[in-house]
Write a protein that holds these residues in place. Structure first.
Motif, PDB file in Angstrom:
ATOM      1  N   THR B  37       0.855  -1.194   0.000  1.00  0.00           N
ATOM      2  CA  THR B  37       0.000   0.000   0.000  1.00  0.00           C
ATOM      3  C   THR B  37       0.890   1.242   0.000  1.00  0.00           C
ATOM      4  N   GLY B  43      -4.250  11.927   1.112  1.00  0.00           N
ATOM      5  CA  GLY B  43      -5.522  11.201   1.011  1.00  0.00           C
ATOM      6  C   GLY B  43      -5.540  10.163  -0.097  1.00  0.00           C
ATOM      7  N   GLU B  44      -4.537  10.191  -0.985  1.00  0.00           N
ATOM      8  CA  GLU B  44      -4.511   9.205  -2.069  1.00  0.00           C
ATOM      9  C   GLU B  44      -3.812   7.934  -1.607  1.00  0.00           C
ATOM     10  N   LYS B  66      -7.490   4.493  -4.561  1.00  0.00           N
ATOM     11  CA  LYS B  66      -8.660   5.182  -4.011  1.00  0.00           C
ATOM     12  C   LYS B  66      -8.247   6.462  -3.304  1.00  0.00           C
ATOM     13  N   GLU B  68      -9.102   8.473  -0.009  1.00  0.00           N
ATOM     14  CA  GLU B  68      -9.784   8.370   1.291  1.00  0.00           C
ATOM     15  C   GLU B  68     -10.047   9.753   1.845  1.00  0.00           C
ATOM     16  N   GLN B  69     -11.322  10.060   1.931  1.00  0.00           N
ATOM     17  CA  GLN B  69     -11.709  11.348   2.502  1.00  0.00           C
ATOM     18  C   GLN B  69     -11.404  11.305   4.001  1.00  0.00           C
ATOM     19  N   ASP B  70     -10.791  12.338   4.497  1.00  0.00           N
ATOM     20  CA  ASP B  70     -10.547  12.428   5.930  1.00  0.00           C
ATOM     21  C   ASP B  70     -11.899  12.543   6.640  1.00  0.00           C
ATOM     22  N   LYS B  71     -12.099  11.700   7.652  1.00  0.00           N
ATOM     23  CA  LYS B  71     -13.441  11.635   8.264  1.00  0.00           C
ATOM     24  C   LYS B  71     -13.641  12.588   9.439  1.00  0.00           C
ATOM     25  N   GLN B 135      -3.250   6.305   8.762  1.00  0.00           N
ATOM     26  CA  GLN B 135      -3.970   7.478   8.294  1.00  0.00           C
ATOM     27  C   GLN B 135      -3.481   7.820   6.886  1.00  0.00           C
ATOM     28  N   VAL B 136      -4.151   8.788   6.290  1.00  0.00           N
ATOM     29  CA  VAL B 136      -3.806   9.109   4.908  1.00  0.00           C
ATOM     30  C   VAL B 136      -3.279  10.532   4.723  1.00  0.00           C
TER      31      VAL B 136
END
Lengths: 234, 234
Positions: B37, B43-44, B66, B68-71, B135-136
């Motif tokens: 990964t 976020g990518e 993908k 990933e939107q930070d939540k 985390q991203v």
């Protein structure tokens, strides 16, 4: 700055040991006639004066005494596996002590790589942290095997923090530190599933600390910081 | 384990730099055909395969992508004076990053003894912490002078943590992290009273963190840990 002494002589004088005396006279350059605060780590607190004798034998003249009752309504007992790198667990202890931790068990689990830790060194760190943060009670520090710990009777809430448990907001919400809590935190690689089962059978609730994968010492810190905030706000 | 890469070549291959490549092949002994990964800290997130070429030039074959939107619903921006001992601020950054910190300003104040910090080293620590905690997004790290920072327009809540302010439960309770917050934390010796006045004039609310006298990095950690818990529970 506060100093530590557990010793009162028959003349009702406080005695600083060699290390505290050096710190007082050499590092902080306190002089004859200066007043200092001395704690014994058990809630007792003295105002004492440096006299002509202090340099020779560490004796201080007591001017005032009080007993400070610990104000926290509930206590936090962390039982945490020692990290491979001892620095990390020492750092955790320092921070958690500043934040009012009452008991730290160094927990030897199946996957714990480090099989010894210097308890004396941990006690020194805790002492320094309570002096610095102006508290009066030293946390109790022990080493213990996982099976022995979970076999002990404990009042209050009991949790086992693990990445192997699905995160549930309600579980974490329930940990409100209004009651005293004991929380187990595993090593790099987490508890084994056998350990998790044993803990659950012994009345520990499994707890996920959310979606970020936290290091052992970060999990401990997160718990200590939230405990401090809840106690401060209660 | 996650790897970092900001580079995609014209053939739409991801390129690992020398250090990440060494870590991947030498330390973690990934082999041709293994899937890994890769994140870019914004976020990518890619799933990529190690190919025959990877050892020569770091090229990876992209298998999946993908964003990933930070939540997190609100963000925490800590502006903290660097500690005399750089270890302490590095440790804070690592822990706060694991706990989802979004921005760290290294704050040069009147009483700050350390006048430089290795930003590159801080970025490496943050990178490692987001990889480790899965985390991203990398936190943004900057150095800034006190006067410049408080002169900036900032939306969200603004606080200045100080021991010079009397503890008020309601102040601390109001800090619920439901809104994004920016919090200033001073050096050993705290902010000067002039700095405190300036901050208040600029719309910062003074905040006492309770009765224990916390070190600079412990104050930062306490805030980051409570931010993480509130976000996790919200």
């Amino acid at each position: 700055m506060r100093y530590f002494s557990g010793n009162l002589n028959e003349k009702h004088e406080l005695i600083l040991d060699e290390q505290e005396l050096r710190h007082c006279l050499k590092v902080l350059r306190q002089k004859e006639g200066d007043k200092i605060t001395v704690i014994n780590g058990k809630g007792e607190l003295w105002t004492a004066a440096i006299t002509g004798q202090t340099r020779q034998n560490g004796r201080l003249e007591i001017l005032d005494y009080k007993f400070e009752q610990d104000k926290t309504k509930s206590t936090l007992h962390l039982a945490i596996a020692p990290t491979k790198n001892a620095d990390r667990i020492e750092w955790l202890l320092e921070k958690a002590t500043e934040l009012g931790l009452k008991k730290l068990s160094i927990l030897y689990t199946n996957r714990t790589e480090r099989k010894r830790i210097k308890i004396n060194r941990l006690n020194m760190i805790a002492m320094s942290a309570i002096k610095q943060s102006r508290q009066v009670e030293l946390p109790c520090i022990e080493e213990i095997e996982f099976d022995k710990l979970i076999g002990q009777a404990n009042t209050g809430l009991k949790y086992i923090a693990t990445c192997e448990w699905e995160y549930d907001k309600d579980d974490l919400q329930a940990l409100d530190f209004k009651q005293s809590a004991m929380i187990l935190v595993g090593p790099e690689g987490d508890f084994t599933s056998e350990e998790l089962s044993k803990a659950i059978q012994s009345g520990y609730r499994p707890l996920s600390l959310g979606e970020n994968r936290l290091r052992t010492e970060t999990a401990g810190l997160l718990l200590a910081a939230n405990y401090y905030m809840k106690n401060t706000l209660s």
